[in-house]
Structure formats: C-alpha cells, structure tokens
Design a protein around this motif. Structure first.
Motif, mmCIF file in Angstrom:
data_model
loop_
_atom_site.group_PDB
_atom_site.id
_atom_site.type_symbol
_atom_site.label_atom_id
_atom_site.label_comp_id
_atom_site.label_asym_id
_atom_site.label_seq_id
_atom_site.Cartn_x
_atom_site.Cartn_y
_atom_site.Cartn_z
ATOM 1 N N ARG A 1 34.411 44.046 42.907
ATOM 2 C CA ARG A 1 35.267 43.060 42.952
ATOM 3 C C ARG A 1 37.305 44.380 41.800
ATOM 4 O O ARG A 1 37.394 43.702 41.116
ATOM 5 C CB ARG A 1 35.427 42.255 41.274
ATOM 6 N N LEU B 1 39.752 41.445 42.201
ATOM 7 C CA LEU B 1 39.597 40.513 41.018
ATOM 8 C C LEU B 1 40.102 41.321 39.568
ATOM 9 O O LEU B 1 40.895 40.557 38.809
ATOM 10 C CB LEU B 1 37.881 39.908 40.443
ATOM 11 N N THR C 1 42.337 38.569 44.331
ATOM 12 C CA THR C 1 40.836 38.189 44.427
ATOM 13 C C THR C 1 40.439 38.033 46.185
ATOM 14 O O THR C 1 39.120 37.819 46.984
ATOM 15 C CB THR C 1 40.444 37.026 43.675
#
Length: 283
Positions: free
Chosen positions: A15, A18, A160
């Motif tokens: 991620r 993110l 994201t």
C-alpha cells in the motif's frame, strides 16, 4: 517527507500509495491550519489592502508563532518515526545513475514539470487573480486554507487509487480534470460568485495534490522502495523547476495578455503529459 514515506513502506509494502497519501495529507492539513492561524495573527480584522501599520507590525509575531508550531510538530513526529523492525529489504535495487537516465525517469520528469507548472502556478497566483474581482481578505484566506485541505485529501485519494488501478489511469484522469478546471477558472471568477471561485481553486489544489503523491508512488513501483527515496530527490527538482519557471512566466505574461490567455496556456500544459504517459514503464 521521503523519510516517513520510506519508513511507512516497510510497514505496508503493498500500500505504497496509501502510505504516501497519508504522509502528504498531513503536509496539506498543516497548510490548512497554519494558513488560518497566520491570517488570524497578522490580520485579525480581515482588513483589505492597502494594509495599515498594525498588520505589518504583526508579521514578525506571526513568523515566530508559526516557527514554534513547526518545530514542535517536527520534533514530535521525528521522535515517533520508526521503520518496521526486522523488515525484509526489497530485492529490487536500482542504481541512481541508471535510473535518472532511463526513459521512464526522463518521461516522468517531463510529465511532472508540465503538470506541476499548471497546478503550482494556479496555486501561487489565485490571490492575485481573485483580487481583480473579490476584495475580501478573509474570503481569500479561507479559500487558501480550504485549498490546502483539498490538496491534502487529493494527495491521499489519488495515491490510494494507484494501489488499486495502477499509475497511468488515475494520473490521466487527474490531468483531464486539471485541464478543464484551469481553462474554466477565469469564467468562474468573472461571475463574481465566491462559491464558484472557491470550487475552482479547491479543485486546482486537489489535482496538484495528485501530482505530488502519485510521483513518489510511481518511483517506488518503477525503481523499488530501496532506491525510490534517492531517485525521488532528483525527480522533485521537476516541481522546483515548475514553481520557478511556471510562476515567473505567468506573472510576466499576465500584464501583456491578461489572465484568461495565461490560464488557457496552463490548461494546454496539463494536456501535453498525456502523450508522454506511454513512455513510463509502469501500468
């Protein structure tokens, strides 16, 4: 802010977008808070230009207050920052010299320089442009604060999106939104409706946030998380080039051509990177 991003990648290797978005959201939120705080200190009565001596005399106090806030937040954040203990180092390591001469980096550098020219210039001159229509300093301060907040959330949302659909699709969408919004901003301001100008400014900041957050995410994907912080240091100079070159050029062109042609040039600059995206070797 590459240090907190690279530390975050060790905790959430799948991620990266993110992580980058959250780190940069803090960056934008700080602008939101400090913009309002600074305005309240230096110009508490929201006086319009030309400012009386009471405003200019409050400027040193504003700098000292903000500097204290910055120092405290930095010391607190730095003391809490830690990479994941025993995190396995990524196998992919790309040499800096090899990376910065690769077609992917060169294309990405040109993309960021042109994309950021439109975004940073709009963010830098919106107050000068707005002053031709609006004379409410408090409204302009809140516009800047909400713009900074939009910038922060844009960094989170755009980055994201890269985790789920890759780099090129959200970046292309961001470019199209930025181009249309930049082209329409003068018309929205001419309506003399503050809400429309506020919307255009926030949308401009929102797209600029995407450029700031998707660029380091692309670096991490293309060159590996171990190499990305150093390589992004070179890529970040494209933002500096856009800030210095784009903003100064716009300020020189406005007295000659007026605001609308300058915004149209910036809109075109947002579309040119679409032709370069295929040369970035990430999906």
């Amino acid at each position: 802010y590459t240090a907190p991003m690279s530390a975050g990648w060790t905790w959430f290797p799948r991620r990266k977008g993110l992580v980058n978005g959250l780190v940069l959201l803090g960056f934008g939120t700080g602008g939101f808070i400090c913009n309002i705080l600074g305005s309240k200190i230096v110009n508490p009565d929201s006086l319009a230009p030309p400012f009386p001596p009471s405003v200019t005399e409050s400027f040193p106090k504003m700098l000292r207050t903000l500097a204290t806030c910055y120092a405290g937040a930095t010391l607190l954040g730095g003391s809490l920052l830690r990479p994941k203990p025993g995190a396995t180092k990524a196998a992919k390591v790309t040499g800096v010299r090899k990376a910065v001469t690769s077609p992917t980096f060169l294309a990405l550098y040109a993309i960021i320089a042109m994309t950021a020219s439109a975004g940073l210039t709009s963010a830098s001159i919106y107050k000068l442009f707005a002053a031709t229509t609006f004379d409410d300093d408090a409204f302009l301060a809140y516009t800047g604060a909400l713009g900074a907040l939009s910038n922060g959330f844009g960094r989170l949302l755009w980055a994201t999106a890269v985790d789920f659909v890759g780099f090129k699709t959200p970046f292309a969408a961001m470019l199209l939104i930025q181009a249309v919004n930049t082209a329409l901003t003068p018309a929205m301001a001419r309506t003399a409706k503050p809400l429309l100008f506020l919307l255009a400014t926030c949308l401009s900041f929102f797209c600029l946030g995407g450029a700031f957050s998707m660029a380091p995410t692309c670096c991490a994907i293309a060159f590996g998380p171990n190499s990305a912080p150093k390589i992004y240091g070179y890529l970040f100079s494209a933002f500096a080039l856009a800030s210095l070159g784009g903003v100064q050029l716009a300020k020189r062109l406005v007295p000659i051509f007026g605001w609308t042609p300058v915004y149209q040039i910036l809109a075109v600059a947002s579309l040119i990177p679409l032709a370069l995206l295929p040369y970035v070797s990430v999906r």
